[in-house]
Each structure stands twice: as structure tokens, then as C-alpha cells.
Design a protein around this motif. Structure first.
Motif, PDB file in Angstrom:
ATOM      1  N   ARG A   1       0.832  -1.206   0.000  1.00  0.00           N
ATOM      2  CA  ARG A   1       0.000   0.000   0.000  1.00  0.00           C
ATOM      3  C   ARG A   1       0.860   1.246   0.000  1.00  0.00           C
ATOM      4  O   ARG A   1       0.459   2.277  -0.521  1.00  0.00           O
ATOM      5  N   ASN A   2       2.034   1.138   0.614  1.00  0.00           N
ATOM      6  CA  ASN A   2       2.896   2.302   0.747  1.00  0.00           C
ATOM      7  C   ASN A   2       3.627   2.546  -0.569  1.00  0.00           C
ATOM      8  O   ASN A   2       4.238   1.632  -1.129  1.00  0.00           O
ATOM      9  N   LEU A   3       3.567   3.785  -1.060  1.00  0.00           N
ATOM     10  CA  LEU A   3       4.163   4.102  -2.367  1.00  0.00           C
ATOM     11  C   LEU A   3       5.662   3.835  -2.397  1.00  0.00           C
ATOM     12  O   LEU A   3       6.182   3.208  -3.327  1.00  0.00           O
ATOM     13  N   LYS A   4       6.358   4.282  -1.348  1.00  0.00           N
ATOM     14  CA  LYS A   4       7.813   4.106  -1.358  1.00  0.00           C
ATOM     15  C   LYS A   4       8.193   2.636  -1.250  1.00  0.00           C
ATOM     16  O   LYS A   4       9.165   2.195  -1.855  1.00  0.00           O
ATOM     17  N   LYS A   5       7.396   1.868  -0.477  1.00  0.00           N
ATOM     18  CA  LYS A   5       7.710   0.437  -0.391  1.00  0.00           C
ATOM     19  C   LYS A   5       7.476  -0.247  -1.719  1.00  0.00           C
ATOM     20  O   LYS A   5       8.212  -1.172  -2.096  1.00  0.00           O
ATOM     21  N   ARG A   6       6.491   0.206  -2.456  1.00  0.00           N
ATOM     22  CA  ARG A   6       6.237  -0.384  -3.765  1.00  0.00           C
ATOM     23  C   ARG A   6       7.423  -0.125  -4.691  1.00  0.00           C
ATOM     24  O   ARG A   6       7.900  -1.027  -5.383  1.00  0.00           O
ATOM     25  N   ILE A   7       7.920   1.110  -4.691  1.00  0.00           N
ATOM     26  CA  ILE A   7       9.087   1.405  -5.537  1.00  0.00           C
ATOM     27  C   ILE A   7      10.306   0.622  -5.041  1.00  0.00           C
ATOM     28  O   ILE A   7      11.122   0.165  -5.840  1.00  0.00           O
ATOM     29  N   ALA A   8      10.416   0.441  -3.728  1.00  0.00           N
ATOM     30  CA  ALA A   8      11.560  -0.301  -3.190  1.00  0.00           C
ATOM     31  C   ALA A   8      11.536  -1.741  -3.663  1.00  0.00           C
ATOM     32  O   ALA A   8      12.569  -2.270  -4.096  1.00  0.00           O
ATOM     33  N   TYR A   9      10.359  -2.375  -3.633  1.00  0.00           N
ATOM     34  CA  TYR A   9      10.294  -3.742  -4.122  1.00  0.00           C
ATOM     35  C   TYR A   9      10.578  -3.804  -5.613  1.00  0.00           C
ATOM     36  O   TYR A   9      11.161  -4.771  -6.105  1.00  0.00           O
ATOM     37  N   SER A  10      10.161  -2.760  -6.347  1.00  0.00           N
ATOM     38  CA  SER A  10      10.469  -2.782  -7.780  1.00  0.00           C
ATOM     39  C   SER A  10      11.972  -2.710  -7.998  1.00  0.00           C
ATOM     40  O   SER A  10      12.501  -3.349  -8.913  1.00  0.00           O
ATOM     41  N   SER A  11      12.683  -1.971  -7.134  1.00  0.00           N
ATOM     42  CA  SER A  11      14.135  -1.928  -7.344  1.00  0.00           C
ATOM     43  C   SER A  11      14.787  -3.233  -6.940  1.00  0.00           C
ATOM     44  O   SER A  11      15.778  -3.632  -7.552  1.00  0.00           O
ATOM     45  N   VAL A  12      14.221  -3.948  -5.946  1.00  0.00           N
ATOM     46  CA  VAL A  12      14.725  -5.294  -5.647  1.00  0.00           C
ATOM     47  C   VAL A  12      14.564  -6.185  -6.873  1.00  0.00           C
ATOM     48  O   VAL A  12      15.460  -6.947  -7.253  1.00  0.00           O
ATOM     49  N   SER A  13      13.405  -6.057  -7.529  1.00  0.00           N
ATOM     50  CA  SER A  13      13.151  -6.881  -8.703  1.00  0.00           C
ATOM     51  C   SER A  13      14.130  -6.557  -9.831  1.00  0.00           C
ATOM     52  O   SER A  13      14.601  -7.451 -10.528  1.00  0.00           O
ATOM     53  N   HIS A  14      14.477  -5.274  -9.993  1.00  0.00           N
ATOM     54  CA  HIS A  14      15.427  -4.926 -11.050  1.00  0.00           C
ATOM     55  C   HIS A  14      16.841  -5.397 -10.739  1.00  0.00           C
ATOM     56  O   HIS A  14      17.615  -5.650 -11.657  1.00  0.00           O
ATOM     57  N   MET A  15      17.172  -5.485  -9.438  1.00  0.00           N
ATOM     58  CA  MET A  15      18.511  -5.985  -9.121  1.00  0.00           C
ATOM     59  C   MET A  15      18.642  -7.461  -9.485  1.00  0.00           C
ATOM     60  O   MET A  15      19.751  -7.965  -9.624  1.00  0.00           O
ATOM     61  N   GLY A  16      17.495  -8.169  -9.638  1.00  0.00           N
ATOM     62  CA  GLY A  16      17.556  -9.557 -10.064  1.00  0.00           C
ATOM     63  C   GLY A  16      18.231  -9.721 -11.410  1.00  0.00           C
ATOM     64  O   GLY A  16      18.951 -10.695 -11.649  1.00  0.00           O
ATOM     65  N   PHE A  17      18.017  -8.740 -12.312  1.00  0.00           N
ATOM     66  CA  PHE A  17      18.660  -8.811 -13.625  1.00  0.00           C
ATOM     67  C   PHE A  17      20.174  -8.734 -13.500  1.00  0.00           C
ATOM     68  O   PHE A  17      20.906  -9.409 -14.224  1.00  0.00           O
ATOM     69  N   ILE A  18      20.647  -7.901 -12.574  1.00  0.00           N
ATOM     70  CA  ILE A  18      22.097  -7.779 -12.383  1.00  0.00           C
ATOM     71  C   ILE A  18      22.666  -9.112 -11.902  1.00  0.00           C
ATOM     72  O   ILE A  18      23.713  -9.561 -12.371  1.00  0.00           O
ATOM     73  N   ILE A  19      21.931  -9.764 -10.970  1.00  0.00           N
ATOM     74  CA  ILE A  19      22.437 -11.029 -10.432  1.00  0.00           C
ATOM     75  C   ILE A  19      22.460 -12.096 -11.519  1.00  0.00           C
ATOM     76  O   ILE A  19      23.416 -12.873 -11.619  1.00  0.00           O
ATOM     77  N   ILE A  20      21.422 -12.109 -12.374  1.00  0.00           N
ATOM     78  CA  ILE A  20      21.423 -13.070 -13.481  1.00  0.00           C
ATOM     79  C   ILE A  20      22.601 -12.800 -14.409  1.00  0.00           C
ATOM     80  O   ILE A  20      23.297 -13.709 -14.850  1.00  0.00           O
ATOM     81  N   GLY A  21      22.851 -11.517 -14.702  1.00  0.00           N
ATOM     82  CA  GLY A  21      23.950 -11.186 -15.603  1.00  0.00           C
ATOM     83  C   GLY A  21      25.289 -11.592 -15.033  1.00  0.00           C
ATOM     84  O   GLY A  21      26.170 -12.062 -15.759  1.00  0.00           O
TER      85      GLY A  21
END
Length: 498
Positions: A299-319
Motif C-alpha cells: 500500500r505504501n508508495l515508497k515500499k512499492r518502488i523499493a520492491y520494484s528496485s529489488v526486482s530490477h537488481m535480479g537482472f544484475i544477479i542473473i547477468g
């Protein structure tokens, strides 16, 4: 060879100039603020000057090296140097820190301390990106920690002490592992501690010992660039922090973990890395899906963006896990691109919060009519975050996909599986970005409140948004700009694995 100590000046200037802030007379928030911005700008200009005129792109070895004996007793040197891997993050640090200082609304409480901490963080970040001595890397890693804790616990939201304590427990606990790994590598096989990164890159360890070192460093860096399951400090921290602290956290702190993975785990411990890399790819794929679907429920806007950045760091780990040329280049590009996009999204969330003082998405709505400029910029950057072609996120994630497919280490079936899972993650990303936009800007909730009058974003905020938007679109159109920095270094790293 270059005898002028560029990197020492770049690292020491912000913290030494920042300590002069306490000598200023107490009146005048504006003076302190502009002084800090000027220091950041001078440092950024120095960095770009040194990189333009004293850095050869086609040389994969260390450049601008400096070597000063620091502590005679155990061979501890003040060693700096950069190569194609660290030049991107250093420029990103300078850029984002300058903009974050500019983004801090005139700070009401303890403005001297706030600006000093921003400058101290600047020094620590650049120091850890450019140090060539493992113990110096650890010291800079720690220097970076204390300002974040203070920035959180003094200028945070309602639950700021809880999240600051959680942050310091996670990161300080992880740096214990980092210190053990550093000392193990430094003291292995000789009476004299060998802390130089170049000499330890050529050293070979017994496989069991190398795996132990690898696990220690992996835990340390997995907390910093959050790899599931060690990511839980991040949403709390981002949900409570001040928006300019959030910019630094999302833009640079997460990138330090990924940088450490490449710099230490890949360069120094190649055998262990080739054992662990399929596991890393699977973890990254799980992380993309998990964080994207968790982000939907916030529900929290900043937490939503924070989880999205966790998700984007997944690409770095795959790379990083796909030990291939394209994969690693894509990971480095994603480091830079997400540094811009994440910082911009948090900045815009902060500006929205300054206007309406709400952070929960179900209380928002209808912001597009009173705040058209914020709406425009937020939409464009959400598109960049969901990897729209023409933005930097698209290029980075596409190249990571190519890296998975061309990876020689893993079997065909695992490659197909991981590609499939990441593709599902790419579908989940637009869902949460667009629903976030819909809940914030469309609808009638706020529009119905009587005598509500908001100022749209002023020139300062527009300037920050546009100056983050330009590199995002620029890298999306011409990504070769970043690749030209890193491609030789990537080949040099991968030659250990062949």
C-alpha cells in the motif's frame, strides 16, 4: 604514468570540505545548502576532467593508480586506481549525490549535520568504488554505513528508529562476513598480509577454502544489493527515509553490492564462482518474480518502488551469474541504468509526498489534474522502469537476456527455464508500475476535497527530473557509450573462466 593524485583528491575533498560546514555561523540554511551543492559539483567536474584527460579507454588494467604507504606495521597501503568497471559507478555517484543534495528541501532540523552526512557518504561511496586494497575497500564500505544510519534515524518517517536499527543490524552484520573474507584472503599463504587486489587476483586457493571465502563475500554483498532472502531491510528503510536519502540508497548503495560481487567474487574467486553461478541465475530469476509480485501488494508508495528496485537488481544477479560477455556487460549497464531510474522514482515520490503528505496509495488519486508536470515526469520514468524500448532499462534487460542464452556454463534446459521465468517477471513489471500510476494520478479522490490547492513542481524539481531523464533516454538510444567503458575489462575478467 600520472603523478598527480587525482583519486585521493576526489575521495578526500567532500568529507574534508564537509567538516568545514560546522564552522559556519548558525544562521542561513541557504548558505550551507549551496556550499554543499558547490562541493558536490566541483568534485563531479574534477572526476569528469580526470576521466576525460587521464583515462585510456582501451586499457583493461588499473589506471590513475596511487600507492602510498599508510601503516608501516602491517604493510597497509593507501591504494587507489580505476578501470572500466568502476568508472561508471563513480560518475553515477557524483551525479546522483549532486542531485540528491539539490533535492533536499531546505532541511529544518540540524541542517549542518544533514549536509555534512551527505558529503561523507559521497566520500565513502567513491572510495569503495575506486580502492585497490581490500582492507581499504572494507574501511570505505564502513564509512558509508554510519551516515545512512544517522540520516535515517534523524530525518525519517514515523517508524524511523525501527527501520534504522534494522538497517544497521543487517548491514553491520553482513560486514562482519566481509571483514572475515578480507582478512582470510589477505593472510592466506604468507606471513606478510597481502592486501593488494592485483596480487590476490593471481593467487590460487584450495577449492574448499575458496568456496568458504566465496560464501562469506556473497553474504556480505547479498545484504547490500539485496538478494532474496536477505532483502527485508530495504522496503522498511526506503519506506521511512527522507526522499534524498532514498535517492542515494536506491541509486548508489544497492550498486555497491553488485560492484563488490563483480570486483571480488568474480575476479578473485573464479573457480568458486563458476560453481555457484547456476544457483545465482536461479536466485535472480526467483527474485525478479517474487519482488514484482510482492510489489503489487504494497500500500505504501515508497515500499512499492523499493520492491520494484529489488526486482530490477535480479537482472544484475542473473547477468553476473551467466558467465558470458553479453551477460556481464548487460549487468554493468543495468547497474548504471537502474541507478538513474530508481533515484528518479524515489525523488518523484518525495515531491509528491511534499505536496499532499500522503504515502498510502489507496488514499491518493486524482493528482493528475492539479499536478500535471509531476504526472508527466512520473509517467515517463515509470515507463523507463518497466523497460520501454528507447529507455535504458530496456537495453540492459534485453542484453541480460542475450547473456542468459549465450552463457556456456549452464545446460540448455536451465537456460530455457530461466529465460521463461524472467519473461514472466518482465510481464509483472508493467502491472505494478501502471497500477501505481492509476492509483496515484487518475480518479477523483483528492479532486473532491474542498479548497485543495497544490503548487505544481517548481523549476528546481523539473531540473532534477529532466537531468535524470536525459541520461536514461541517452543510454537507451546509444548504449555503446557505457559499453565502451566496460567491454575490455569484462573480457579481462572472463579470461579467468576459460
Amino acid at each position: 604514468t600520472n603523478f598527480f593524485p587525482w583519486l585521493t583528491i576526489i575521495v578526500v575533498l567532500p568529507i574534508s570540505a564537509g567538516s568545514l560546514i560546522f564552522l559556519f555561523p548558525h544562521r542561513g540554511n541557504k548558505v550551507i545548502r549551496w556550499y554543499t551543492i558547490c562541493i558536490c559539483l566541483i568534485d563531479l567536474l574534477l572526476t569528469t576532467y580526470a576521466f576525460c584527460y587521464h583515462f585510456e579507454l582501451d586499457d583493461p588494467l588499473m589506471q590513475l593508480t596511487e600507492n602510498y604507504k599508510w601503516i608501516n606495521f602491517f604493510d597497509f597501503y593507501w591504494r587507489f586506481g580505476i578501470d572500466g568497471l568502476s568508472i561508471g559507478p563513480i560518475l553515477l555517484t557524483g551525479f546522483i549525490t549532486t542531485l540528491a543534495t539539490l533535492a533536499a528541501q531546505p532541511v529544518t532540523r540540524e541542517s549542518k549535520l544533514f549536509h555534512f552526512l551527505m558529503l561523507a557518504m559521497y566520500s565513502g561511496q567513491i572510495g569503495s568504488f575506486s580502492s585497490r586494497d581490500i582492507l581499504l575497500f572494507f574501511i570505505m564500505w564502513e564509512v558509508e554505513l554510519i551516515p545512512v544510519y544517522l540520516l535515517l534515524s534523524m530525518w525519517g518517517g514515523k517508524k524511523r528508529l525501527y527501520s534504522a536499527t534494522k538497517f544497521i543490524l543487517y548491514t553491520a552484520g553482513s560486514s562482519v562476513f566481509l571483514l572475515m573474507g578480507v582478512l582470510g584472503i589477505g593472510l592466506y599463504g604468507s606471513n606478510e598480509p597481502a592486501l593488494n587486489l592485483e596480487t590476490s587476483a593471481n593467487q590460487s586457493y584450495p577449492l574448499a577454502l575458496e568456496i568458504i571465502f566465496y560464501i562469506g563475500f556473497l553474504i556480505a554483498f547479498a545484504v547490500k544489493s539485496p538478494i532474496i532472502p536477505l532483502h527485508t531491510w530495504l522496503p522498511d528503510t526506503h519506506g521511512e527515509a527522507h526522499s534524498s536519502t532514498c535517492m542515494l540508497l536506491a541509486g548508489i548503495l544497492l550498486k555497491m553490492g553488485a560492484y563488490g560481487l563483480v570486483r571480488i567474487n568474480m575476479e578473485l574467486l573464479p573457480h568458486a564462482h563458476s560453481i555457484f553461478s547456476p544457483g545465482l541465475m536461479i536466485l535472480g530469476a526467483i527474485q525478479i518474480i517474487y519482488a514484482a509480485s510482492t510489489s503489487l501488494g504494497q500500500r505504501n508508495l515508497k515500499k512499492r518502488i523499493a520492491y520494484s528496485s529489488v526486482s530490477h537488481m535480479g537482472f544484475i544477479i542473473i547477468g553476473i551469474g551467466s558467465i558470458s560477455d553479453t551477460g556481464l556487460n548487460g549487468a554493468i549497464l543495468q547497474i548504471i541504468s537502474h541507478g538513474f531510474i530508481g533515484a528518479a522514482l524515489f525523488f518523484l515520490a518525495g515531491t509528491g509526498y511534499d505536496r499532499i503528505r500522503l504515502l498510502y496509495l489507496d488514499e491518493m488519486g486524482g493528482m493528475a489534474i492539479p499536478l500535471p508536470k509531476i504526472f508527466t515526469v512520473f509517467s515517463i520514468l515509470s515507463m523507463a522502469s518497466l523497460a520501454l524500448p528507447g529507455m535504458s532499462g530496456f537495453v540492459a534487460e534485453l542484453i541480460v537476456f542475450f547473456g542468459i542464452i549465450t552463457s556456456q556454463k549452464s545446460l540448455l534446459m536451465t537456460k530455457i527455464l530461466i529465460t521463461f521465468i524472467t519473461a514472466i517477471g518482465m510481464i509483472l513489471t508493467p502491472i505494478y508500475s501502471l497500477s501505481m500510476l492509476r492509483q496515484m494520478f487518475y480518479g477523483y479522490t483528492l479532486f473532491n476535497t474542498p479548497n485543495s490547492f497544490f503548487f505544481d513542481s517548481g523549476p528546481r524539481e523539473l531540473f532534477i527530473s529532466i537531468s535524470i531523464l536525459i541520461p536514461v533516454i541517452g543510454i537507451g538510444i546509444y548504449p555503446d557509450f557505457i559499453f565502451s567503458l566496460s567491454v575490455d575489462k569484462v573480457e579481462a575478467i572472463l579470461s579467468n573462466f576459460l
